[in-house]
Design a protein around this motif. Sequence first.
Motif, PDB file in Angstrom:
ATOM      1  N   ASN A  68      16.995  48.014  34.677  1.00  0.00           N
ATOM      2  CA  ASN A  68      17.421  48.124  36.004  1.00  0.00           C
ATOM      3  C   ASN A  68      18.524  49.273  36.390  1.00  0.00           C
ATOM      4  O   ASN A  68      18.401  50.040  37.155  1.00  0.00           O
ATOM      5  N   THR A 106      18.166  46.277  40.511  1.00  0.00           N
ATOM      6  CA  THR A 106      17.999  47.910  40.812  1.00  0.00           C
ATOM      7  C   THR A 106      18.899  48.375  41.717  1.00  0.00           C
ATOM      8  O   THR A 106      19.769  49.451  41.546  1.00  0.00           O
ATOM      9  N   ARG A 115      15.857  52.343  36.382  1.00  0.00           N
ATOM     10  CA  ARG A 115      15.377  52.475  37.737  1.00  0.00           C
ATOM     11  C   ARG A 115      16.314  52.961  38.732  1.00  0.00           C
ATOM     12  O   ARG A 115      15.944  53.712  39.567  1.00  0.00           O
ATOM     13  N   GLY A 116      17.693  52.403  38.766  1.00  0.00           N
ATOM     14  CA  GLY A 116      18.464  52.748  39.424  1.00  0.00           C
ATOM     15  C   GLY A 116      18.893  54.163  39.522  1.00  0.00           C
ATOM     16  O   GLY A 116      19.060  54.683  40.678  1.00  0.00           O
TER      17      GLY A 116
END
Length: 228
Positions: free
Chosen positions: A83, A117, A86-87
């Motif tokens: 997460n 995310t 991707r964040g």
Amino acid sequence: MSITLRGLCAALILCATTSQAHAWWWFGKDKSYADTRYPIVLVGGIIAFDDIAGIDYFYGIADDMRDYGAEVYESNVSALQSNEYRGEELIVQIENYLAVTGAEKVNLIAHSQGSPTSRYVAAVRPDLIASVTSVHGENRGTAVADVIRGVVPEGSITEGLANSIGNAFGALWESLSGGPNPGDQSTRDVLAASTTEGLAAFNQRYPQAMPTSACGTSGQHTVNGVRY
């Protein structure tokens, strides 16, 4: 009143009601009903993409919203990653959207893994985010990930093999969709991030607006200026 007259009256009432209901479609929807103060960014889940060979991840939702006044962008973050990873990719994309539009913030509408995310982005960069909407969000982990973790223990040979195969697939998937980092996929990390245990740890780090129970409410609908 005869049965025939009763039937005629019922038919006329039904016809009138149906005509009113369809008049909205006949004259067309309000072309600004989807307009929002800030642009909307759609954030997909595991193996997310914007489009591949004309296939749209959000299946025409973005185009429909644009037709009725919304300014919508479809993000494209890594297919198989944590997460946080991707964040960070999403933050870069949001900054690009803001540079193009001149807007101060965006509204995030997220699906599946896109939800944690997006929550990560809102937690570390609340200045960029007006709101986060979670649709079928992976906010408490998934039973599927728990089952896979049971079959593929952490640090095992099986995990190493599955990670290599999954990463190759993720790299191909990202290349087809024009993703930001095709060669940097991690099936191991996305599995760890998607288990019940993994999301519980994530929620401790980024607890903004998370309810205490699956069907509950946190009582906090706005945190650091971000509406959830």
